[in-house]
Design an enzyme around this catalytic site. Structure first.
Site, mmCIF file in Angstrom:
data_model
loop_
_atom_site.group_PDB
_atom_site.id
_atom_site.type_symbol
_atom_site.label_atom_id
_atom_site.label_comp_id
_atom_site.label_asym_id
_atom_site.label_seq_id
_atom_site.Cartn_x
_atom_site.Cartn_y
_atom_site.Cartn_z
ATOM 1 N N ASP A 1 0.825 -1.240 0.335
ATOM 2 C CA ASP A 1 0.089 -0.219 0.022
ATOM 3 C C ASP A 1 0.952 1.234 0.054
ATOM 4 O O ASP A 1 0.677 2.361 -0.483
ATOM 5 C CB ASP A 1 -0.980 0.097 1.233
ATOM 6 C CG ASP A 1 -1.876 -1.175 1.251
ATOM 7 O OD1 ASP A 1 -1.832 -1.941 0.540
ATOM 8 O OD2 ASP A 1 -2.556 -1.252 2.146
ATOM 9 N N HIS B 1 -7.517 -0.393 -4.037
ATOM 10 C CA HIS B 1 -6.517 -1.436 -4.300
ATOM 11 C C HIS B 1 -6.960 -2.437 -5.342
ATOM 12 O O HIS B 1 -8.059 -3.245 -5.069
ATOM 13 C CB HIS B 1 -6.153 -2.226 -3.141
ATOM 14 C CG HIS B 1 -5.747 -1.097 -1.992
ATOM 15 N ND1 HIS B 1 -5.428 -1.815 -0.831
ATOM 16 C CD2 HIS B 1 -5.377 0.123 -2.046
ATOM 17 C CE1 HIS B 1 -4.878 -0.400 0.132
ATOM 18 N NE2 HIS B 1 -4.995 0.487 -0.928
ATOM 19 N N ASP C 1 -5.344 -5.119 -6.663
ATOM 20 C CA ASP C 1 -5.017 -6.379 -6.649
ATOM 21 C C ASP C 1 -5.981 -7.342 -5.847
ATOM 22 O O ASP C 1 -5.390 -8.433 -5.681
ATOM 23 C CB ASP C 1 -3.651 -6.535 -6.007
ATOM 24 C CG ASP C 1 -3.400 -5.869 -4.469
ATOM 25 O OD1 ASP C 1 -4.577 -5.208 -4.077
ATOM 26 O OD2 ASP C 1 -2.317 -5.767 -3.806
ATOM 27 N N CYS D 1 -0.660 -8.000 -0.468
ATOM 28 C CA CYS D 1 -0.682 -6.668 0.185
ATOM 29 C C CYS D 1 0.689 -6.559 1.329
ATOM 30 O O CYS D 1 1.180 -5.490 1.247
ATOM 31 C CB CYS D 1 -1.759 -6.821 0.867
ATOM 32 S SG CYS D 1 -3.464 -6.424 -0.127
#
Length: 370
Positions: free
Chosen positions: A131, A249, A251, A350
């Site tokens: 992140d 995000h 992903d 992550c």
């Protein structure tokens, strides 16, 4: 490693870095080339995020009152301990696979801090380096994040950033945002407007010379344009559409596993000409029990896998439908227990930052500009 007074503990010195003129400190262009070195995050000292209204579109409804009333207070100690054990287990698995693993310092995330016009009772954690940081070739980019409680999150990684810089990497901090109320004006369908550049690094995914981005509740067009201009002509940064009203995000929406092989979220993925010729397969529904505590994200974090090379993927051990699907697709799956980490808002992709992969730049997507 010498620690300042506000440090809690250290994970100890990592194994010796590779030496030699031909071994770059930082070099990673894709999500799938053979992994050589990785940062694995840590959750020691993690605290609940302090509430801001821009969280509402992305945070599970059950967490909102908790964050409003107890932001800055520690996560349940038993959950932190269980998740830390899983992170340690992942680090050990990666070492067994021949990957060099480094860890951030543990810091006191519960310290209050302030800026002109606002204050926060604490930070969050150092659990999700993906992140906070983006690696593009030999460049490490610090993300200018839009959650106030995350403004100082990069500090846990600063010793590593300084070490990589001293060994030859380029270090590019994003412009530190003011995070005043103007940022949340005029965002339309998104929580953040265009007052200043903001993004989370996890809203970008790498395909060699191409980096794909999504607009989200934490990433604005100003931030995407800043990154594209800062990286320069070596990379083509393209914003793609997704069908996700709670976007935060990319992903858990698209995950490239190998050249021309893309795992997608069937509820969020929108087809794009950039993927013409790719083998695109939908991830099966998550296997997580409905009553599992999820403070920060949806169960679709199940597809947040980590590629060790174009044939090997780290997958949560309970996600049996996903393991079966990937195995049938020809991948070797490395199962790792990770459900307690899920509760903190991420999974294998992550909690890691691939600092060095053995591949090089290249063009993998359709050459037509979006």
């Amino acid at each position: 490693m010498t620690l300042s007074a506000d440090r809690l503990t250290t994970t100890g010195a990592p194994p010796a870095a590779p030496s030699g003129a031909d071994v770059p400190a930082v070099c990673s262009y894709t999500e799938w080339d053979p992994l050589e070195e990785v940062i694995v995050g840590g959750l020691s000292g993690a605290v609940l995020p302090s509430w801001q209204d821009s969280m509402e579109p992305v945070v599970p409804a059950a967490s909102r009152r908790l964050f409003q009333e107890t932001g800055g207070h520690p996560f349940p100690p038993w959950l932190v301990e269980a998740a830390e054990a899983e992170l340690d287990g992942l680090a050990e698995v990666l070492r067994d696979e021949g990957v060099r693993v480094v860890r951030p310092d543990a810091v006191a995330h519960g310290r209050p801090f302030a800026a002109p016009g606002w204050s926060s009772p604490g930070g969050l954690y150092a659990g999700m380096p993906r992140d906070v940081l983006l690696v593009a070739g030999d460049v490490m980019v610090e993300a200018p994040m839009s959650w106030r409680c995350r403004q100082h999150e990069v500090e846990a990684f600063r010793p590593l950033l300084k070490d990589y810089f001293r060994r030859g990497a380029r270090w590019l901090p994003g412009p530190r945002p003011l995070l005043t109320e103007q940022l949340w004006d005029g965002g339309g369908q998104w929580a953040v407007g265009e007052f200043e550049p903001v993004f989370d690094a996890a809203d970008f995914v790498r395909f060699g010379d191409d980096i794909l981005a999504q607009r989200s509740h934490v990433t604005n067009a100003f931030g995407i344009n800043w990154l594209a201009r800062a990286l320069g002509p070596e990379f083509r940064v393209t914003t793609i559409p997704v069908d996700d009203p709670g976007a935060m995000h990319i992903d858990a929406t698209i995950v490239p596993l190998a050249p021309r092989r893309l795992l997608v979220n069937p509820d969020r993925f929108v087809g794009h000409e950039l993927f013409d010729g790719w083998d695109i397969r939908a991830a099966p529904p998550p296997a997580l029990p409905r009553d599992w505590p999820m403070y920060l994200c949806s169960p679709w974090v199940s597809m947040n896998v980590l590629s060790l090379d174009p044939e090997t993927v780290v997958v949560e051990s309970h996600e049996e439908p996903l393991i079966e699907m990937l195995t049938d697709w020809g991948f070797r799956c490395v199962p790792v227990d990770f459900r307690h980490v899920y509760s903190f808002g991420g999974s294998f992709h992550c909690v890691t930052l691939d600092v060095r992969r053995s591949g090089s730049s290249g063009r993998y997507l359709n050459s037509r500009r979006a």
